[in-house]
Design an enzyme around this catalytic site. Structure first.
Site, PDB file in Angstrom:
ATOM      1  N   ARG A 204      35.033  89.133  44.290  1.00 50.27           N
ATOM      2  CA  ARG A 204      36.269  89.598  44.899  1.00 50.27           C
ATOM      3  C   ARG A 204      37.384  89.320  43.906  1.00 50.27           C
ATOM      4  O   ARG A 204      37.704  88.169  43.625  1.00 50.27           O
ATOM      5  CB  ARG A 204      36.427  88.860  46.239  1.00 50.27           C
ATOM      6  CG  ARG A 204      37.783  88.527  46.701  1.00 50.27           C
ATOM      7  CD  ARG A 204      37.757  88.222  48.175  1.00 50.27           C
ATOM      8  NE  ARG A 204      37.384  86.851  48.534  1.00 50.27           N
ATOM      9  CZ  ARG A 204      38.076  85.779  48.244  1.00 50.27           C
ATOM     10  NH1 ARG A 204      39.173  85.869  47.532  1.00 50.27           N
ATOM     11  NH2 ARG A 204      37.687  84.601  48.639  1.00 50.27           N
TER      12      ARG A 204
ATOM     13  N   HIS B 105      41.409  86.442  49.220  1.00 53.53           N
ATOM     14  CA  HIS B 105      40.641  86.741  50.435  1.00 53.53           C
ATOM     15  C   HIS B 105      41.334  87.837  51.251  1.00 53.53           C
ATOM     16  O   HIS B 105      40.736  88.823  51.630  1.00 53.53           O
ATOM     17  CB  HIS B 105      40.487  85.465  51.264  1.00 53.53           C
ATOM     18  CG  HIS B 105      39.943  85.692  52.629  1.00 53.53           C
ATOM     19  ND1 HIS B 105      38.660  86.149  52.852  1.00 53.53           N
ATOM     20  CD2 HIS B 105      40.501  85.556  53.853  1.00 53.53           C
ATOM     21  CE1 HIS B 105      38.451  86.267  54.155  1.00 53.53           C
ATOM     22  NE2 HIS B 105      39.550  85.924  54.783  1.00 53.53           N
TER      23      HIS B 105
ATOM     24  N   TYR C  14      41.806  77.745  44.523  1.00 53.03           N
ATOM     25  CA  TYR C  14      40.384  77.391  44.532  1.00 53.03           C
ATOM     26  C   TYR C  14      39.570  78.031  43.411  1.00 53.03           C
ATOM     27  O   TYR C  14      38.377  77.841  43.337  1.00 53.03           O
ATOM     28  CB  TYR C  14      39.756  77.693  45.898  1.00 53.03           C
ATOM     29  CG  TYR C  14      39.959  79.116  46.402  1.00 53.03           C
ATOM     30  CD1 TYR C  14      39.143  80.150  45.972  1.00 53.03           C
ATOM     31  CD2 TYR C  14      40.976  79.422  47.318  1.00 53.03           C
ATOM     32  CE1 TYR C  14      39.323  81.436  46.428  1.00 53.03           C
ATOM     33  CE2 TYR C  14      41.166  80.707  47.782  1.00 53.03           C
ATOM     34  CZ  TYR C  14      40.342  81.706  47.338  1.00 53.03           C
ATOM     35  OH  TYR C  14      40.523  82.986  47.779  1.00 53.03           O
TER      36      TYR C  14
HETATM   37  C1  LIG Z   1      32.850  83.220  63.522  1.00 56.35           C
HETATM   38  C2  LIG Z   1      33.975  83.199  62.537  1.00 56.35           C
HETATM   39  N1  LIG Z   1      34.403  82.025  62.020  1.00 56.35           N
HETATM   40  C3  LIG Z   1      35.444  81.985  61.188  1.00 56.35           C
HETATM   41  C4  LIG Z   1      36.097  83.132  60.827  1.00 56.35           C
HETATM   42  C5  LIG Z   1      37.311  83.072  59.914  1.00 56.35           C
HETATM   43  N2  LIG Z   1      36.977  83.685  58.611  1.00 56.35           N
HETATM   44  C6  LIG Z   1      37.346  84.948  58.352  1.00 56.35           C
HETATM   45  S1  LIG Z   1      36.761  85.458  56.888  1.00 56.35           S
HETATM   46  C7  LIG Z   1      36.034  83.985  56.558  1.00 56.35           C
HETATM   47  C8  LIG Z   1      35.244  83.818  55.291  1.00 56.35           C
HETATM   48  C9  LIG Z   1      34.068  84.737  55.244  1.00 56.35           C
HETATM   49  O1  LIG Z   1      33.482  84.718  53.996  1.00 56.35           O
HETATM   50  P1  LIG Z   1      32.328  85.715  53.584  1.00 56.35           P
HETATM   51  O2  LIG Z   1      31.343  85.853  54.702  1.00 56.35           O
HETATM   52  O3  LIG Z   1      31.782  85.262  52.289  1.00 56.35           O
HETATM   53  O4  LIG Z   1      32.992  87.135  53.471  1.00 56.35           O
HETATM   54  P2  LIG Z   1      34.138  87.605  52.474  1.00 56.35           P
HETATM   55  O5  LIG Z   1      35.467  87.282  53.128  1.00 56.35           O
HETATM   56  O6  LIG Z   1      33.942  86.914  51.188  1.00 56.35           O
HETATM   57  O7  LIG Z   1      33.965  89.082  52.373  1.00 56.35           O
HETATM   58  C10 LIG Z   1      36.270  83.096  57.597  1.00 56.35           C
HETATM   59  C11 LIG Z   1      35.820  81.705  57.595  1.00 56.35           C
HETATM   60  C12 LIG Z   1      35.616  84.335  61.376  1.00 56.35           C
HETATM   61  N3  LIG Z   1      36.176  85.504  61.073  1.00 56.35           N
HETATM   62  N4  LIG Z   1      34.565  84.343  62.220  1.00 56.35           N
END
Ligand SMILES: Cc1ncc(C[n+]2csc(CCOP(=O)(O)OP(=O)(O)O)c2C)c(N)n1
Lengths: 377, 320
Positions: free
Chosen positions: A273, A277, A286
């Protein structure tokens, strides 16, 4: 004396798994030793030049879409945008490997894949703009709503694929997740259900290195995320997620396998990415810029352009056409977002149930009265 | 009642080939309470599916099945084991219609054996109705009679909205003649099970027989109690409840689930808002204590019984 001394010494009971039990040789399930690549290898010549140009065109337009959406957040016209800049190869391939009758189950970052399904680019943004949850018709477009709770869409993909197969339809479901999402229980339950039901599902994990701020090393101790497939009894594939042709090929093979009764596959695409985020996040807290710059060198858009040009498959005209289409889309987005969206407060009470409950009717009347009073004042 | 539920499932499956059952042990075994007995044999393992042990997976899979046009009926084995599926329920099952502006409805029925009184050990006796009832997008129904077990379950499966179908465990073995051709009141309608002029006991599910027993016993005190069976917590039948309370002037809400933040608090508030001038006394609640469900040998202290109900009724009489 401990409890262990009480272990029974009786003969082995008769229910031990026999030849029809679990697989004894996991080798066919193990992922590729190294991320699968096509660009820069002789395999490129085996691919249809039309498809390659199409992938390129979609990458360029997708990149511009990401940029414009991010700009719109800065102007306050879009509430939030989780950009997939750097991950466009995965987004584009997820859409191009599916047929019209197949279903896509995206997560919140996968707007580009949704648009790739033919969803109106602006309708795909209502959730992130804040004017409606899902701006498109999921049934007509065979595209589930963008899903915010992590990994919860994965079991939906399994159930839909299972139902389609029960009904005799050759429909495949593709579920998209991030690396962080693979830690959620729903991910594991979905994989297990898919394997047990032999459901025609493909799980695409875009491993972009981070879950918000948490690096993969703190997310999983497995050698690769693709290894997680092995324990469930399905093959895992590892692919260079910035090589659009490789992602397309690996996903297409998995989709074909699912469609012809071969069951589910887990695909891990190694990508990055390039942006934060979301626009609300500060990625410098980070990760170091050297890392980001190294991945910029491996950018999916320029990577494909370079290799296609070198192979004589892409000319200036095609590049210019892609850039033009990208600009046209960006202009449409700017124009559309300049206008305030039309909102209907009373729509809040619609679609909670097929028929509103007496309680919802009362509350709708209350809000209607408040609105009337406001309008009169 | 168990047989009535079984008959309802069978008749719905015969009438509609899109009805599919899934859950833990629902196939070969017929469910731990035998509610799905014989259905896998009649309709096949695909339509009565033994799933892996994973409640979120079961309900999440049902969501996808419903998206593709099936009508899944999910069995949660016991009340407290439905909690792992809470996220699927709250975030997807309850909201899908709304999130998609009506384009995607999820006609899923989630059957949950609930409540105590059968000597079940920890995690086998919870009453979780308040969690479900406070989640917009779900219907929450619970039968107290054999006829309703059949009628409400068929109506729930036929509903285009998701329904939480709470089966009072301790009424599984209650007996009555079942006429499957007789119509019951639809979802959303409360039914007066006993007329009376002194006060009304407002109740549902496992507490209905207790209230009817209390009403009998109250005759000795000279009280003539009405008993109202809600049958459906969502939608809530404000009209019938208010009508009965206005005509009687005194009301006690009875349920075995904990009282704080419970369904009884909601009902008491609604009744007070609508019937204040008709009330001769505050609306009282008789509920289980605000404790984790007790060990079986102590559960009778927790579950509201006839005496506790009559004490409440006695308190209502002060203004005369
Ligand atoms: C069940 C749940 N817990 C926490 C969150 C908050 N949250 C949103 S995105 C994220 C990180 C997700 O990372 P990843 O799966 O690697 O996807 P990326 O954002 O890198 O595409 C978190 C913790 C959420 N959306 N759903």
């Amino acid at each position: 004396m401990t409890v262990l001394d009480h272990r029974p010494t009786a003969p082995v009971p008769p229910w031990l798994p026999d030849a029809t039990g679990p697989r004894t040789d996991p080798a066919p399930l193990l992922p590729d030793d190294a991320p699968y690549r096509v660009l820069g290898t002789p395999k490129l010549a085996e691919h249809d030049p039309e498809l390659l140009r199409e992938l390129y065109h979609r990458l360029v337009v997708g990149r511009r879409y990401n940029q414009q959406a991010t700009t719109l957040t800065k102007q306050g016209r879009l509430a939030v945008y989780p950009s997939s800049t750097g991950q466009e190869a995965c987004e584009v391939a997820a859409a191009t490997v599916l047929r019209e009758e197949d279903w896509l189950f995206p997560s919140y970052r996968d707007t580009l894949a949704v648009v790739g399904r033919g969803v109106d680019p602006l309708a795909a943004l209502t959730l992130l703009r804040g004017n409606a949850h899902t701006g498109y018709d999921p049934v007509a477009t065979r595209t589930a709503p963008l899903c915010t709770p992590l990994a919860t869409q994965a079991p939906h993909a399994v159930g839909l694929a299972h139902a389609a197969r029960l009904r005799g339809d050759r429909v495949v479901a593709l579920a998209m997740l991030g690396d962080g999402g693979t830690s959620e229980g729903d991910f594991h339950e979905a994989l297990n259900f898919a394997a047990v039901l032999n459901a025609p599902v493909v799980f695409l994990v875009q491993n972009n290195g981070y879950a918000i701020s948490v690096p993969l090393t703190k997310q999983s101790a497995a050698p690769t995320l693709a290894h997680k497939a092995v324990g469930y009894g399905m093959p895992g594939r590892l692919v260079d997620g910035n090589d659009a042709v490789a992602v397309h090929q690996v996903l297409a093979e998995a989709v074909e396998r699912a469609r012809t009764g071969g069951g589910p596959t887990l695909v891990e695409a190694l990508t990055y990415r390039l942006e934060a985020h979301t626009n609300a996040d500060d990625a410098t807290r980070y990760r170091v810029s050297e890392e980001v710059e190294a991945w910029r060198e491996h950018d999916p858009v320029s990577l494909l352009e370079r290799h296609l040009r070198a192979a004589g498959l892409l000319d200036d005209a095609a590049v210019a056409r892609a850039a033009e289409d990208a600009e046209a889309l960006a202009a449409t987005m700017r124009a559309e977002f300049h206008a305030e969206p039309e909102l209907d407060a009373l729509s809040l009470f619609q679609h909670v149930y097929a028929e509103p409950t007496p309680q919802l009717r009362e509350q709708a009347e209350q809000l209607a009265a408040e609105l009337a009073a406001e309008a009169g004042a | 009642m168990a047989q009535a539920l079984n008959a309802a499932l069978r008749d719905e499956m015969r009438a509609d080939p899109t009805v599919h059952l899934l859950g833990e042990d629902v196939g070969t075994l017929g469910g731990v309470f035998r509610i799905t007995d014989g259905l896998a044999a009649e309709f096949g393992a695909d339509r009565c599916l033994d799933t892996p042990l994973a409640e979120a997976g079961i309900l999440g899979t049902a969501v996808g099945m419903a998206m593709y046009g099936l009508r899944p009926v999910v069995e949660m084995q016991f009340d407290a084991f439905a909690y792992p599926a809470m996220e699927q329920l709250v975030s997807h099952v309850a909201k899908m219609r709304n999130r998609t502006a009506g384009k995607l409805a999820l006609p899923i029925t989630v059957r949950i054996p609930y409540g105590g009184g059968i000597g079940g050990v920890e995690h086998h006796s919870d009453s979780s109705e308040a969690y479900y009832a406070s989640t917009p997008g779900l219907h929450v129904v619970t039968p107290a009679t054999v006829a309703d077990a059949y009628g409400l379950l068929r109506a729930s499966i036929a509903s285009d909205d998701p329904v939480i179908f709470l089966e009072p465990k301790r009424l599984y073995w209650s007996k009555a003649e079942l006429d499957t051709t007789a119509a019951t009141e639809p979802i959303g309608r409360a039914v007066l099970r006993r007329a009376g002029r002194s006060a009304v006991l407002i109740t549902y599910g496992p507490s209905l027989p207790v209230c009817l027993e209390a009403a009998e016993a109250a005759k000795a005190e000279g009280w003539d109690l009405a008993v109202l069976d809600l049958r459906s917590l969502v939608p809530f039948d404000d009209a019938t409840v208010a009508e009965v309370v206005r005509s009687v002037g005194r009301a006690v809400v009875v349920h075995e689930s904990t009282g704080f933040g419970g369904v009884g608090a909601e009902i008491a508030a609604r009744v007070t808002e609508r019937c204040f001038h008709h009330l001769a006394a505050p609306v009282l609640r008789v509920t289980g204590f605000d404790i984790p469900y007790p060990p079986p040998m102590l559960e009778h202290h927790h579950l509201p019984g006839v005496d506790r109900i009559l004490d409440a009724v006695a308190k209502l009489q002060w203004e005369d």
